[in-house]
Design an enzyme around this catalytic site. Structure first.
Site, short mmCIF file in Angstrom:
data_model
loop_
_atom_site.label_atom_id
_atom_site.label_comp_id
_atom_site.label_asym_id
_atom_site.label_seq_id
_atom_site.Cartn_x
_atom_site.Cartn_y
_atom_site.Cartn_z
N LYS A 22 64.69 42.88 46.04
CA LYS A 22 63.73 41.98 45.38
C LYS A 22 64.52 41.16 44.36
O LYS A 22 65.39 41.71 43.66
CB LYS A 22 62.64 42.83 44.71
CG LYS A 22 61.54 42.02 44.03
CD LYS A 22 60.46 42.93 43.46
CE LYS A 22 59.31 42.15 42.84
NZ LYS A 22 58.23 43.04 42.32
N SER A 75 53.52 41.89 43.81
CA SER A 75 54.50 40.82 43.75
C SER A 75 55.71 41.03 44.67
O SER A 75 56.45 40.09 44.91
CB SER A 75 55.00 40.69 42.31
OG SER A 75 55.69 41.85 41.90
N SER A 106 52.65 46.49 42.54
CA SER A 106 53.47 45.55 43.31
C SER A 106 54.36 46.13 44.39
O SER A 106 54.94 45.38 45.16
CB SER A 106 54.33 44.72 42.37
OG SER A 106 53.56 43.69 41.83
#
Ligand code: GLN
Length: 486
Positions: A77, A152, A176
């Site tokens: 990420k 997210s 997330s």
């Protein structure tokens, strides 16, 4: 090859059926072909990836018993600092930021011999539930590209679901890791707060943020967590505990496991298709020898409002470092220092980030601090106390991860409160510092995946992983992938 588990990939590498370079090339080619339609990867560097793969092949770690991850590719990420790669956090503010150091998590996984395929798209500064707030444009859900992948960590989820990478890192401040895992049909785990160091992970809300693994199965997550977890003196909230083997209980049968079903998670608010899949999963658990008991989390209904006081408060402080002076975006034209700060921040941050900074500074300001921030902290304590009571009656808690399957782009972006409610079942876990995970348990409306959430007691990761693995041995939801991407 793209559907193999991490253990199977490790065995193939050990048997010299494939090399780390060949494996990396296979995934890089797949990314080149499929990523333009998904927008999951936002940074790639073929040369660096292949150099890491060559190093893995030459290291002697590939196929060794104590390095089961060596030679296997993964992606990060874009919230994790990676030396030599851009780390944007999904923001214009850090669009050109190249970190001089690696995050703890990146360092640990590289030390285990894993090969980085690239950096993954995300909501800007991890604020969002749909990936629609990314400066780099939304990620598409591989199961239906008209729908969001969740957020997210939506880039991480979409990349694994499309088999562009066998595994990825994610972060979870209010859901997330778990919510995008649910919406894309994956397994993802948020560890107990403090189990994984936050060093080099760009801060959103420091008392809630935790890094964790995302992959196809619970067993894969356990192997990744073995490498990620552990004490790190560079994070003052990192816990000094002896190292654990998170795979240790995977093969233990579930007879006698007590599953708590919170009354508040099974009321209105959950869509009928999600309810049907979650209830079928609980029936499967009973078949496997577990018992279910109703428990209550009376304050969990307050978790969304409490979170949206505490998380923005911490974010407003954490994001003050992005001022156009030290690093990140600087406005090209300004009159004086204050004008430079305000123009850089006005141009560098997107609308959702600004909304959070405004809410955060408001709830912390003189005269409102007691009414909002202090009160939220008190309720946070009550939410944690509810879990202490519930865990007197059960070993793990189960329920839905998300109230609905993946929704269409634009469906919630005009109304922040509707978007915030996507995390209604995940946020209380972060407020209490508990570990939680999501695993696929069926399909709902439009053929979209449904996630089952498991919440463990503090440091109950091994127990959660055991419950998830035993379910995955009895079912095959976690092996499914979108037909058109095969
Ligand atoms: N969706 C939540 C938010 O926007 C949680 C995000 C997260 O866990 N990083 O704050």
């Amino acid at each position: 090859m793209i559907n193999l588990s991490l253990r199977e990939l490790s065995a193939a590498l050990a048997a010299r059926e494939v090399s780390a370079v060949e494996l990396a090339t296979l995934f890089l080619d797949r990314i080149d072909r499929l990523n333009p339609g998904l927008n999951a990867f936002i940074s790639q560097d073929r040369e660096q990836t292949l150099a890491q793969a060559r190093a893995a092949d030459a290291s002697g770690k590939v196929g060794a018993h104590d390095t089961p991850l060596a030679g296997i590719p993964l992606a990060h990420k874009d919230i994790f600092c990676t030396r030599g790669w851009r780390t944007s956090c999904g923001s214009h503010m850090l669009e050109n930021f190249v970190s001089p150091y690696d995050a703890h998590v990146v360092e640990r996984l590289a030390g285990a011999g894993m090969v980085t395929l690239g950096k993954l798209n995300m909501d800007e500064f991890a604020m969002g539930s749909s990936n629609e707030t990314s400066y780099f444009g939304p990620v598409k859900n591989p199961w239906d590209t008209a729908r969001v992948p969740g957020g997210s960590s939506g880039g991480s989820a979409a990349a694994i679901a499309a088999r562009l990478t066998p595994a990825a890192t994610g972060t979870d401040t209010g859901g997330s890791i778990r919510q995008p895992a649910a919406l894309c049909g994956l397994t993802g785990l948020k560890p107990t707060y403090g189990a994984v160091s936050r060093y080099g992970m760009i801060a959103f809300a420091s008392s809630l943020d935790q890094a964790g693994p995302m992959a196809k199965s619970a067993e894969d997550c356990a192997l990744l967590l073995n490498a990620m977890a552990g004490f790190d003196a560079r994070d003052s909230t990192s816990l000094e505990r002896p190292a654990e083997d998170y795979t240790r209980d995977l093969e233990q049968p579930l007879a006698g496991l007590r599953i708590g079903m919170p009354r508040e998670f099974f009321g209105d608010g959950m869509d009928a298709d999600v309810r049907a899949a979650v209830e079928a999963a609980l029936a499967e658990y009973r078949k496997l020898g577990a018992t279910t008991v109703e428990v209550s989390l009376p304050n969990s209904g307050l978790s969304v409002p409490v979170y949206y006081v505490i998380a923005p408060a911490e974010a407003s402080s954490n994001l003050s470092r992005f001022d156009g002076v030290r690093y990140g975006y600087r406005a090209p034209e300004y009159t004086d220092l204050n004008d430079m700060y305000s123009k850089s921040r006005a141009q560098g941050f997107g609308a959702e980030v600004k909304r959070r900074i405004l809410i955060g500074t408001y709830v912390l300001s003189h005269g409102y601090y007691d009414a909002y921030y202090l009160k939220a902290q008190k309720i946070r304590r009550l939410i944690a106390a509810d879990f202490v009571e519930a865990f007197k009656q059960c070993d793990v808690i189960m329920g839905p991860t998300s109230p609905s399957v993946a929704f269409a782009f634009g469906a919630k972006s005009a109304d922040p409160v509707q978007m915030y409610l996507s995390d209604i079942y995940t946020i209380s876990t972060n407020l209490a510092g508990l570990p939680g995970m999501s695993l696929p348990c069926g399909f709902g409306q439009g053929g979209m995946p449904v996630g089952l959430q498991i919440i463990g007691s503090w440091f109950g990761e091994a127990k959660m992983l055991q419950a998830a693995h035993q379910y995955q041995k009895a079912t095959d939801w976690h092996t499914r992938m979108p037909e058109n991407l095969k």
